[in-house]
Design a protein around this motif. Structure first.
Motif, PDB file in Angstrom:
ATOM      1  N   GLU A 136       0.825  -1.208   0.000  1.00  0.00           N
ATOM      2  CA  GLU A 136       0.000   0.000   0.000  1.00  0.00           C
ATOM      3  C   GLU A 136       0.861   1.262   0.000  1.00  0.00           C
ATOM      4  O   GLU A 136       0.568   2.232  -0.699  1.00  0.00           O
ATOM      5  CB  GLU A 136      -0.934   0.001   1.216  1.00  0.00           C
ATOM      6  N   LYS A 137       1.933   1.250   0.762  1.00  0.00           N
ATOM      7  CA  LYS A 137       2.843   2.397   0.800  1.00  0.00           C
ATOM      8  C   LYS A 137       3.451   2.643  -0.571  1.00  0.00           C
ATOM      9  O   LYS A 137       3.568   3.788  -1.031  1.00  0.00           O
ATOM     10  CB  LYS A 137       3.946   2.155   1.834  1.00  0.00           C
ATOM     11  N   SER A 138       3.814   1.573  -1.253  1.00  0.00           N
ATOM     12  CA  SER A 138       4.401   1.686  -2.582  1.00  0.00           C
ATOM     13  C   SER A 138       3.390   2.225  -3.594  1.00  0.00           C
ATOM     14  O   SER A 138       3.725   3.061  -4.441  1.00  0.00           O
ATOM     15  CB  SER A 138       4.919   0.321  -3.043  1.00  0.00           C
ATOM     16  N   LEU A 139       2.140   1.773  -3.503  1.00  0.00           N
ATOM     17  CA  LEU A 139       1.111   2.178  -4.463  1.00  0.00           C
ATOM     18  C   LEU A 139       0.680   3.628  -4.280  1.00  0.00           C
ATOM     19  O   LEU A 139       0.291   4.294  -5.246  1.00  0.00           O
ATOM     20  CB  LEU A 139      -0.107   1.255  -4.350  1.00  0.00           C
ATOM     21  N   THR A 140       0.721   4.131  -3.065  1.00  0.00           N
ATOM     22  CA  THR A 140       0.263   5.498  -2.801  1.00  0.00           C
ATOM     23  C   THR A 140       1.377   6.530  -2.929  1.00  0.00           C
ATOM     24  O   THR A 140       1.109   7.729  -2.891  1.00  0.00           O
ATOM     25  CB  THR A 140      -0.346   5.600  -1.391  1.00  0.00           C
ATOM     26  N   SER A 150     -10.782   1.164   2.962  1.00  0.00           N
ATOM     27  CA  SER A 150      -9.335   1.097   3.214  1.00  0.00           C
ATOM     28  C   SER A 150      -8.899  -0.263   3.738  1.00  0.00           C
ATOM     29  O   SER A 150      -7.734  -0.447   4.091  1.00  0.00           O
ATOM     30  CB  SER A 150      -8.913   2.195   4.202  1.00  0.00           C
ATOM     31  N   ASP A 151      -9.820  -1.214   3.785  1.00  0.00           N
ATOM     32  CA  ASP A 151      -9.456  -2.572   4.200  1.00  0.00           C
ATOM     33  C   ASP A 151      -8.827  -3.323   3.034  1.00  0.00           C
ATOM     34  O   ASP A 151      -9.290  -3.227   1.897  1.00  0.00           O
ATOM     35  CB  ASP A 151     -10.694  -3.341   4.678  1.00  0.00           C
ATOM     36  N   ARG A 152      -7.771  -4.083   3.328  1.00  0.00           N
ATOM     37  CA  ARG A 152      -7.116  -4.894   2.304  1.00  0.00           C
ATOM     38  C   ARG A 152      -7.044  -6.339   2.787  1.00  0.00           C
ATOM     39  O   ARG A 152      -6.905  -6.613   3.977  1.00  0.00           O
ATOM     40  CB  ARG A 152      -5.710  -4.363   2.005  1.00  0.00           C
ATOM     41  N   ALA A 153      -7.118  -7.258   1.831  1.00  0.00           N
ATOM     42  CA  ALA A 153      -7.244  -8.681   2.170  1.00  0.00           C
ATOM     43  C   ALA A 153      -5.892  -9.356   2.347  1.00  0.00           C
ATOM     44  O   ALA A 153      -4.944  -9.093   1.609  1.00  0.00           O
ATOM     45  CB  ALA A 153      -8.032  -9.395   1.082  1.00  0.00           C
ATOM     46  N   ALA A 154      -5.832 -10.221   3.356  1.00  0.00           N
ATOM     47  CA  ALA A 154      -4.662 -11.080   3.594  1.00  0.00           C
ATOM     48  C   ALA A 154      -5.155 -12.520   3.526  1.00  0.00           C
ATOM     49  O   ALA A 154      -5.854 -12.988   4.437  1.00  0.00           O
ATOM     50  CB  ALA A 154      -4.052 -10.772   4.955  1.00  0.00           C
ATOM     51  N   LEU A 155      -4.798 -13.213   2.454  1.00  0.00           N
ATOM     52  CA  LEU A 155      -5.299 -14.565   2.229  1.00  0.00           C
ATOM     53  C   LEU A 155      -4.192 -15.579   2.485  1.00  0.00           C
ATOM     54  O   LEU A 155      -3.114 -15.492   1.911  1.00  0.00           O
ATOM     55  CB  LEU A 155      -5.802 -14.701   0.794  1.00  0.00           C
ATOM     56  N   THR A 186      -8.596  -9.158   7.066  1.00  0.00           N
ATOM     57  CA  THR A 186      -8.373  -7.832   6.489  1.00  0.00           C
ATOM     58  C   THR A 186      -7.624  -6.944   7.473  1.00  0.00           C
ATOM     59  O   THR A 186      -7.688  -7.138   8.696  1.00  0.00           O
ATOM     60  CB  THR A 186      -9.701  -7.138   6.124  1.00  0.00           C
ATOM     61  N   TYR A 187      -6.918  -5.966   6.908  1.00  0.00           N
ATOM     62  CA  TYR A 187      -6.231  -4.933   7.687  1.00  0.00           C
ATOM     63  C   TYR A 187      -6.612  -3.567   7.119  1.00  0.00           C
ATOM     64  O   TYR A 187      -6.720  -3.409   5.894  1.00  0.00           O
ATOM     65  CB  TYR A 187      -4.710  -5.105   7.618  1.00  0.00           C
ATOM     66  N   ASP A 188      -6.800  -2.610   8.008  1.00  0.00           N
ATOM     67  CA  ASP A 188      -7.085  -1.239   7.592  1.00  0.00           C
ATOM     68  C   ASP A 188      -5.762  -0.545   7.311  1.00  0.00           C
ATOM     69  O   ASP A 188      -5.011  -0.220   8.228  1.00  0.00           O
ATOM     70  CB  ASP A 188      -7.855  -0.514   8.696  1.00  0.00           C
TER      71      ASP A 188
END
Length: 309
Positions: free
Chosen positions: A115-119, A132-137, A150-152
């Motif tokens: 996320e840091k890289s994408l923003t 703002s939640d992203r999935a951890a599978l 998920t993590y915010d």
């Protein structure tokens, strides 16, 4: 209550094949779209191996050997290639049972790094209602057990929340397509006072001004101005026949403001410049949005984010 991810059925077979062929672990990205009600995953992409790892005999055995920089670089490249409306909305790890205890810590680190890289170079700021939640599978290569959390990413101290992972056939077959063309004429002065004539900084400042202009524009959907909370397909006839293989198209026009209104006071600024850059042409956008009663504001946001990506 946690989020629910509706997942293209073919992804299940793809992940199963990876778990059979690649051990002790493999990482990758989840591609899809977020919405206030539910999230959609339409593609999973494994992290490509480095040149030195292409030999089957060379395989990292511990999660501590995960190369975050390599994975975030891959995520950035994938993100730049995606059409409007799609984004990297999570990461996955398929690992042997021996490595399962360390998977969640590894996933958490990867999610925030990606996320840091994408923003980092993003010109637009997320709206308050953006998810703002992203999935951890996590998938066990032996038992095929799936654990989704998920993590915010807006909260560095975010803890894991449980999420549902549900497969569905022909998930994106009848998504809505939004076509838009915007003429671009951006003048970017190169300030003489900039150290070493910092081209990247000046260009970014110019593009930031253009992105704010796009943010303040009026968007017409099929020639009409519609309320933000209006359903995108309201008033349109439903497609007859097999809608599972049909895509509906909407034309989007962007009306930019030519000048400030009388209520806005402006002050002219004189700057010493060593040159300038003129960007002229057209940006053609095709964005996609889910068919779960999307709102007009959702459609406009996916077009905006693509134009200033």
């Amino acid at each position: 209550m946690g989020r629910t991810y509706f997942v293209e059925e073919a992804i299940g077979q793809y992940l199963s094949d990876l778990s059979t062929k690649l051990k002790p672990y493999v990482t990758g990205l989840l591609i899809g779209q977020c919405s206030p009600q539910r999230d959609f995953v339409i593609r999973a992409v494994r992290t490509p191996p480095k040149d030195e790892q292409k030999d089957d005999n060379i395989s990292p055995s511990k999660l501590t050997s995960i190369d975050e920089e390599w994975i975030t670089t891959h995520a950035s490249q994938v993100s730049r290639m995606l059409p409007g409306g799609l984004l990297v909305l999570g990461v996955f790890i398929i690992a042997t049972p021996e490595l399962s205890k360390d998977c969640q810590n590894a996933l958490r680190k990867l999610i925030f790094s990606v996320e840091k890289s994408l923003t980092k170079r993003r010109l637009w700021k997320p709206a308050e209602e953006d998810v703002s939640d992203r999935a951890a599978l996590q998938i066990c290569s032996a038992t095929r057990k799936v654990v989704c959390r998920t993590y915010d990413v807006q909260d560095p101290k975010s803890s894991a929340k449980p999420a549902d992972w549900k497969y569905q056939s022909a998930l994106s077959a009848s998504w809505l397509a939004l076509d838009c063309t915007v003429n671009v004429n951006v003048h970017i002065p190169l300030l003489a006072t900039s150290p070493n004539h910092d081209l990247e900084k000046n260009t970014r400042n110019g593009l930031n001004r253009w992105s704010k202009q796009i943010e303040g524009s009026v968007f017409l959907i099929n020639g009409q101005v519609k309320g933000d909370d209006t359903e995108l397909l309201e008033g349109q006839k439903k497609l007859r026949g097999n809608t599972q293989s049909s895509t509906q198209f909407s034309d989007v026009k962007v009306l930019t403001q030519l000048s400030q209104g009388s209520s806005h006071r402006t002050t002219a600024t004189v700057q010493v410049c060593s040159g300038s850059i003129n960007l002229k042409g057209a940006v053609k956008c095709r964005a996609y949005i889910h068919n779960n009663k999307p709102k007009v504001k959702e459609a406009i946001q996916v077009v905006k984010s693509f134009l200033v990506h």
